[in-house]
Scaffold this motif. Sequence first.
Motif, PDB file in Angstrom:
ATOM      1  N   PRO A  32       0.835  -1.323  -0.172  1.00  0.00           N
ATOM      2  CA  PRO A  32       0.123  -0.099  -0.050  1.00  0.00           C
ATOM      3  C   PRO A  32       0.849   1.361  -0.007  1.00  0.00           C
ATOM      4  CG  PRO A  32       0.146  -0.908   2.073  1.00  0.00           C
ATOM      5  CD  PRO A  32       0.708  -2.019   1.189  1.00  0.00           C
ATOM      6  N   THR A  33       0.293   2.198  -0.808  1.00  0.00           N
ATOM      7  CA  THR A  33       1.080   3.498  -0.685  1.00  0.00           C
ATOM      8  C   THR A  33      -0.047   4.632  -0.782  1.00  0.00           C
ATOM      9  OG1 THR A  33       1.004   4.120  -2.947  1.00  0.00           O
ATOM     10  CG2 THR A  33       2.781   2.797  -2.374  1.00  0.00           C
ATOM     11  N   ARG A  34       0.300   5.616  -0.426  1.00  0.00           N
ATOM     12  CA  ARG A  34      -0.686   6.946  -0.384  1.00  0.00           C
ATOM     13  C   ARG A  34      -1.391   7.131  -1.500  1.00  0.00           C
ATOM     14  NH1 ARG A  34       4.231  10.066   0.396  1.00  0.00           N
ATOM     15  NH2 ARG A  34       4.647  11.359  -1.367  1.00  0.00           N
ATOM     16  N   PHE A  35      -0.806   6.531  -2.643  1.00  0.00           N
ATOM     17  CA  PHE A  35      -1.460   6.917  -3.881  1.00  0.00           C
ATOM     18  C   PHE A  35      -2.208   5.572  -4.558  1.00  0.00           C
ATOM     19  CE2 PHE A  35       2.355   9.583  -3.857  1.00  0.00           C
ATOM     20  CZ  PHE A  35       1.773  10.846  -3.482  1.00  0.00           C
ATOM     21  N   GLY A  36      -2.116   4.566  -3.684  1.00  0.00           N
ATOM     22  CA  GLY A  36      -2.841   3.260  -4.262  1.00  0.00           C
ATOM     23  C   GLY A  36      -1.866   2.210  -3.894  1.00  0.00           C
ATOM     24  N   SER A  37      -2.346   0.679  -4.154  1.00  0.00           N
ATOM     25  CA  SER A  37      -1.600  -0.176  -3.885  1.00  0.00           C
ATOM     26  C   SER A  37      -0.500  -0.630  -5.157  1.00  0.00           C
ATOM     27  CB  SER A  37      -2.265  -1.421  -3.448  1.00  0.00           C
ATOM     28  OG  SER A  37      -2.960  -1.208  -2.399  1.00  0.00           O
ATOM     29  N   VAL A  38       0.429  -1.325  -4.890  1.00  0.00           N
ATOM     30  CA  VAL A  38       1.151  -1.993  -5.934  1.00  0.00           C
ATOM     31  C   VAL A  38       1.433  -3.153  -5.800  1.00  0.00           C
ATOM     32  CG1 VAL A  38       3.610  -1.691  -7.157  1.00  0.00           C
ATOM     33  CG2 VAL A  38       2.338   0.316  -6.297  1.00  0.00           C
ATOM     34  N   GLN A  39       1.406  -4.175  -6.745  1.00  0.00           N
ATOM     35  CA  GLN A  39       1.659  -5.379  -6.725  1.00  0.00           C
ATOM     36  C   GLN A  39       2.330  -6.134  -8.104  1.00  0.00           C
ATOM     37  OE1 GLN A  39      -1.420  -8.186  -6.308  1.00  0.00           O
ATOM     38  NE2 GLN A  39      -0.268  -9.910  -5.415  1.00  0.00           N
ATOM     39  N   VAL A  40       3.397  -6.734  -8.191  1.00  0.00           N
ATOM     40  CA  VAL A  40       4.096  -7.244  -9.281  1.00  0.00           C
ATOM     41  C   VAL A  40       3.980  -8.721  -9.127  1.00  0.00           C
ATOM     42  CG1 VAL A  40       5.520  -5.053  -9.789  1.00  0.00           C
ATOM     43  CG2 VAL A  40       6.221  -7.077  -8.227  1.00  0.00           C
ATOM     44  N   GLN A  41       4.181  -9.131 -10.312  1.00  0.00           N
ATOM     45  CA  GLN A  41       4.566 -10.904 -10.396  1.00  0.00           C
ATOM     46  C   GLN A  41       5.619 -11.121 -11.389  1.00  0.00           C
ATOM     47  OE1 GLN A  41       1.876 -12.949 -13.531  1.00  0.00           O
ATOM     48  NE2 GLN A  41       0.995 -13.851 -11.513  1.00  0.00           N
ATOM     49  N   ILE A  42       6.338 -12.096 -11.166  1.00  0.00           N
ATOM     50  CA  ILE A  42       7.518 -12.442 -11.803  1.00  0.00           C
ATOM     51  C   ILE A  42       7.290 -13.931 -12.376  1.00  0.00           C
ATOM     52  CG2 ILE A  42       9.059 -11.102 -10.680  1.00  0.00           C
ATOM     53  CD1 ILE A  42      10.337 -13.618  -9.244  1.00  0.00           C
ATOM     54  N   THR A  43       7.712 -13.823 -13.591  1.00  0.00           N
ATOM     55  CA  THR A  43       8.071 -15.325 -14.170  1.00  0.00           C
ATOM     56  C   THR A  43       9.148 -15.862 -14.097  1.00  0.00           C
ATOM     57  OG1 THR A  43       5.744 -14.749 -15.656  1.00  0.00           O
ATOM     58  CG2 THR A  43       7.279 -16.818 -16.357  1.00  0.00           C
ATOM     59  N   VAL A  44       9.565 -16.858 -13.780  1.00  0.00           N
ATOM     60  CA  VAL A  44      10.808 -17.651 -13.726  1.00  0.00           C
ATOM     61  C   VAL A  44      10.823 -18.940 -14.443  1.00  0.00           C
ATOM     62  CG1 VAL A  44      12.475 -18.551 -11.923  1.00  0.00           C
ATOM     63  CG2 VAL A  44      10.952 -16.941 -11.197  1.00  0.00           C
ATOM     64  N   GLN A  45      12.024 -18.922 -15.230  1.00  0.00           N
ATOM     65  CA  GLN A  45      12.329 -20.254 -15.928  1.00  0.00           C
ATOM     66  C   GLN A  45      13.887 -20.397 -15.705  1.00  0.00           C
ATOM     67  OE1 GLN A  45      11.206 -19.743 -19.967  1.00  0.00           O
ATOM     68  NE2 GLN A  45       9.254 -19.663 -19.559  1.00  0.00           N
ATOM     69  N   ARG A  76      -5.411  10.836 -11.604  1.00  0.00           N
ATOM     70  CA  ARG A  76      -5.054  10.872 -13.026  1.00  0.00           C
ATOM     71  C   ARG A  76      -3.598  11.062 -12.893  1.00  0.00           C
ATOM     72  NH1 ARG A  76      -8.029  14.979 -16.785  1.00  0.00           N
ATOM     73  NH2 ARG A  76      -9.716  13.367 -16.301  1.00  0.00           N
ATOM     74  N   LYS A  77      -2.902  11.641 -11.810  1.00  0.00           N
ATOM     75  CA  LYS A  77      -1.562  11.974 -12.111  1.00  0.00           C
ATOM     76  C   LYS A  77      -0.743  10.699 -11.586  1.00  0.00           C
ATOM     77  CE  LYS A  77       2.385  14.845 -10.591  1.00  0.00           C
ATOM     78  NZ  LYS A  77       2.594  16.219 -11.090  1.00  0.00           N
ATOM     79  N   SER A  78      -1.406  10.101 -10.665  1.00  0.00           N
ATOM     80  CA  SER A  78      -0.564   8.726 -10.177  1.00  0.00           C
ATOM     81  C   SER A  78      -0.710   7.689 -11.152  1.00  0.00           C
ATOM     82  CB  SER A  78      -1.538   8.035  -9.017  1.00  0.00           C
ATOM     83  OG  SER A  78      -1.303   8.815  -7.879  1.00  0.00           O
ATOM     84  N   ILE A  79      -1.796   7.640 -12.144  1.00  0.00           N
ATOM     85  CA  ILE A  79      -1.830   6.817 -13.366  1.00  0.00           C
ATOM     86  C   ILE A  79      -0.801   7.010 -14.457  1.00  0.00           C
ATOM     87  CG2 ILE A  79      -3.140   6.004 -15.236  1.00  0.00           C
ATOM     88  CD1 ILE A  79      -5.794   6.363 -13.212  1.00  0.00           C
ATOM     89  N   GLN A  80      -0.556   8.461 -14.497  1.00  0.00           N
ATOM     90  CA  GLN A  80       0.372   8.871 -15.501  1.00  0.00           C
ATOM     91  C   GLN A  80       1.865   8.281 -15.039  1.00  0.00           C
ATOM     92  OE1 GLN A  80      -0.250  13.140 -15.662  1.00  0.00           O
ATOM     93  NE2 GLN A  80      -0.921  12.862 -17.835  1.00  0.00           N
TER      94      GLN A  80
END
Length: 126
Positions: free
Chosen positions: A45-58, A75-79
């Motif tokens: 969580p951040t003050r501008f919304g949440s962030v989550q990433v996913q990785i692919t491993v081979q 809108r600015k956060s999205i940009q």
Amino acid sequence: MQYAPATQLLRMSPISPIRTSTSAAPQVGPGTSAAAGTYDGAVVPTRFGSVQVQITVQAGTITEVTALHLTDDDRKSIQISNRAAPLLRTEVLAAQSAEVKTISGATVTSSAYLTSLQAAIDAANL
């Protein structure tokens, strides 16, 4: 009643990586440190919304980094997210780690992205 400062609350909240799928059982041995598959990082969580990433491993290598969710409170956060995510992805794939510099002008998004990324890397045992 006294409340803990927000910084303490964030440190107290557990952030657990989630292993979403693998194509085989983990193989540990010479040259192999992680099972092939996809691994979700923690939701940060951040003050501008949440962030989550996913990785692919081979074969013990990060082959893809996908932003599952980026800051989107306005809108600015999205940009900012749309500008920072591809740059971070490129840097991460080149470095094969979360040890990359944050993007200027997107410090909050970058830090959350890299925190989520590190959780996915940890889940993949890389």
